[in-house]
Design a protein around this motif. Structure first.
Motif, PDB file in Angstrom:
ATOM      1  N   MET A   1     -30.800 -32.258  28.390  1.00 10.79           N
ATOM      2  CA  MET A   1     -31.841 -32.436  29.410  1.00 10.79           C
ATOM      3  C   MET A   1     -33.038 -32.551  29.368  1.00 10.79           C
ATOM      4  SD  MET A   1     -31.867 -30.210  33.397  1.00 10.79           S
ATOM      5  CE  MET A   1     -33.479 -28.870  33.729  1.00 10.79           C
ATOM      6  N   PRO A   2     -34.448 -33.379  29.899  1.00 10.15           N
ATOM      7  CA  PRO A   2     -35.241 -32.358  29.482  1.00 10.15           C
ATOM      8  C   PRO A   2     -36.836 -31.734  29.605  1.00 10.15           C
ATOM      9  CG  PRO A   2     -35.935 -35.278  30.225  1.00 10.15           C
ATOM     10  CD  PRO A   2     -34.424 -34.444  30.409  1.00 10.15           C
ATOM     11  N   SER A   3     -37.840 -31.147  29.319  1.00 13.19           N
ATOM     12  CA  SER A   3     -38.429 -29.848  29.482  1.00 13.19           C
ATOM     13  C   SER A   3     -39.083 -30.501  30.729  1.00 13.19           C
ATOM     14  CB  SER A   3     -38.775 -29.165  28.529  1.00 13.19           C
ATOM     15  OG  SER A   3     -40.138 -29.966  27.905  1.00 13.19           O
ATOM     16  N   THR A   4     -39.492 -29.845  31.475  1.00 14.45           N
ATOM     17  CA  THR A   4     -40.613 -30.071  32.364  1.00 14.45           C
ATOM     18  C   THR A   4     -42.026 -29.830  31.760  1.00 14.45           C
ATOM     19  OG1 THR A   4     -39.667 -28.026  34.307  1.00 14.45           O
ATOM     20  CG2 THR A   4     -41.634 -28.612  34.342  1.00 14.45           C
ATOM     21  N   THR A   5     -42.707 -30.647  31.887  1.00 12.71           N
ATOM     22  CA  THR A   5     -44.054 -30.762  31.192  1.00 12.71           C
ATOM     23  C   THR A   5     -45.666 -30.129  32.019  1.00 12.71           C
ATOM     24  OG1 THR A   5     -45.212 -32.872  32.608  1.00 12.71           O
ATOM     25  CG2 THR A   5     -43.792 -33.373  30.415  1.00 12.71           C
ATOM     26  N   VAL A 136     -44.598 -26.350  20.662  1.00 14.79           N
ATOM     27  CA  VAL A 136     -44.484 -27.886  20.331  1.00 14.79           C
ATOM     28  C   VAL A 136     -44.458 -28.522  21.594  1.00 14.79           C
ATOM     29  CG1 VAL A 136     -43.851 -29.412  18.986  1.00 14.79           C
ATOM     30  CG2 VAL A 136     -43.337 -27.460  18.445  1.00 14.79           C
ATOM     31  N   VAL A 137     -45.739 -29.810  21.434  1.00 11.94           N
ATOM     32  CA  VAL A 137     -45.686 -30.556  22.632  1.00 11.94           C
ATOM     33  C   VAL A 137     -45.476 -31.969  21.819  1.00 11.94           C
ATOM     34  CG1 VAL A 137     -47.732 -31.749  23.532  1.00 11.94           C
ATOM     35  CG2 VAL A 137     -48.041 -29.269  22.919  1.00 11.94           C
ATOM     36  N   PRO A 138     -44.395 -32.990  21.754  1.00  7.21           N
ATOM     37  CA  PRO A 138     -44.056 -34.169  21.315  1.00  7.21           C
ATOM     38  C   PRO A 138     -43.909 -35.212  22.591  1.00  7.21           C
ATOM     39  CG  PRO A 138     -41.823 -32.791  22.524  1.00  7.21           C
ATOM     40  CD  PRO A 138     -43.376 -32.054  22.768  1.00  7.21           C
ATOM     41  N   ASP A 139     -44.835 -35.055  23.456  1.00  6.24           N
ATOM     42  CA  ASP A 139     -44.830 -36.338  23.709  1.00  6.24           C
ATOM     43  C   ASP A 139     -46.241 -36.944  24.337  1.00  6.24           C
ATOM     44  OD1 ASP A 139     -44.785 -34.624  28.101  1.00  6.24           O
ATOM     45  OD2 ASP A 139     -46.028 -34.003  26.106  1.00  6.24           O
ATOM     46  N   THR A 140     -46.923 -36.236  22.729  1.00  7.22           N
ATOM     47  CA  THR A 140     -48.316 -37.782  23.124  1.00  7.22           C
ATOM     48  C   THR A 140     -48.353 -38.590  23.412  1.00  7.22           C
ATOM     49  OG1 THR A 140     -48.471 -37.564  20.770  1.00  7.22           O
ATOM     50  CG2 THR A 140     -49.311 -35.026  21.739  1.00  7.22           C
ATOM     51  N   LYS A 141     -47.351 -39.635  23.408  1.00  4.99           N
ATOM     52  CA  LYS A 141     -47.653 -40.320  23.220  1.00  4.99           C
ATOM     53  C   LYS A 141     -47.725 -41.535  24.383  1.00  4.99           C
ATOM     54  CE  LYS A 141     -44.347 -42.826  19.973  1.00  4.99           C
ATOM     55  NZ  LYS A 141     -42.889 -43.311  19.674  1.00  4.99           N
ATOM     56  N   ALA A 142     -47.528 -40.340  25.565  1.00  6.85           N
ATOM     57  CA  ALA A 142     -47.597 -40.572  27.035  1.00  6.85           C
ATOM     58  C   ALA A 142     -49.001 -41.165  27.716  1.00  6.85           C
ATOM     59  CB  ALA A 142     -47.475 -39.205  28.056  1.00  6.85           C
ATOM     60  N   ILE A 143     -50.126 -40.608  26.183  1.00  6.29           N
ATOM     61  CA  ILE A 143     -51.382 -40.895  26.899  1.00  6.29           C
ATOM     62  C   ILE A 143     -51.560 -42.136  26.709  1.00  6.29           C
ATOM     63  CG2 ILE A 143     -53.555 -40.555  26.600  1.00  6.29           C
ATOM     64  CD1 ILE A 143     -53.035 -37.778  25.008  1.00  6.29           C
ATOM     65  N   PRO A 144     -52.012 -43.512  27.574  1.00  3.97           N
ATOM     66  CA  PRO A 144     -52.215 -44.684  27.502  1.00  3.97           C
ATOM     67  C   PRO A 144     -53.471 -45.151  26.368  1.00  3.97           C
ATOM     68  CG  PRO A 144     -52.412 -44.011  29.806  1.00  3.97           C
ATOM     69  CD  PRO A 144     -52.630 -42.895  29.266  1.00  3.97           C
ATOM     70  N   ASP A 145     -54.148 -46.140  26.228  1.00  5.54           N
ATOM     71  CA  ASP A 145     -54.642 -46.402  25.542  1.00  5.54           C
ATOM     72  C   ASP A 145     -55.800 -46.611  26.589  1.00  5.54           C
ATOM     73  OD1 ASP A 145     -53.645 -46.400  23.162  1.00  5.54           O
ATOM     74  OD2 ASP A 145     -52.883 -49.001  22.373  1.00  5.54           O
TER      75      ASP A 145
END
Length: 145
Positions: A1-5, A136-145
């Motif tokens: 289950m994904p964690s809350t951001t 750990v902060v693993p979801d930095t891909k969420a930032i759009p270009d």
């Protein structure tokens, strides 16, 4: 289950600000978290994401500021030693500034506010390897270009 951001916890929009018109702040991407007593589980995956985000920011011409924690000589955050150095793949290039902090808050007693003001954009995008709780902060891909 994904964690809350953090975005969800603070009621922020689900979509992060784009890199265009932002300043990327790379926080504590130090060897401290890759080995020894402070090594974090999943840190290499987080660094992969941070490196990808940093490459995207550089390609987009986004200003980048690096934050480095210094807790003094002989500590796991000793910036004079290899353990406290910024990881090679996330190291500053060219004129990218490094703001050295002596406490978890990167604004306290540093020039971060002035650096952000000089960069001009209204938004800041963060890539942080760890926070006070060692998460750990693993979801930095969420930032759009």
């Amino acid at each position: 289950m994904p964690s809350t951001t953090l975005r969800e916890l603070t009621g922020m929009p689900a979509t992060a600000p784009s890199l265009a018109g932002s300043t990327l702040i790379m926080v504590d991407c130090q060897n401290t978290y890759t080995r020894g007593v402070m090594e974090l589980e999943g840190v290499q995956a987080a660094l992969d994401e941070a490196e990808e985000l940093l490459d995207r920011a550089r390609s987009a011409g986004t200003p980048v500021i690096h934050i480095q924690h210094d807790a003094g000589e002989g500590s796991p955050y000793d910036v004079r030693a290899e353990i406290g150095a910024i990881v090679d793949r996330g190291a500053p290039r060219g004129d990218q500034p490094v703001v050295v902090k002596g406490a978890p808050n990167a604004f306290g007693g540093t020039a971060l506010q002035e650096r952000l003001a000089a960069a001009g954009p209204q938004a800041a995008s963060l890539a942080a390897i760890a926070d006070l709780f060692g998460v750990v902060v693993p979801d930095t891909k969420a930032i759009p270009d």
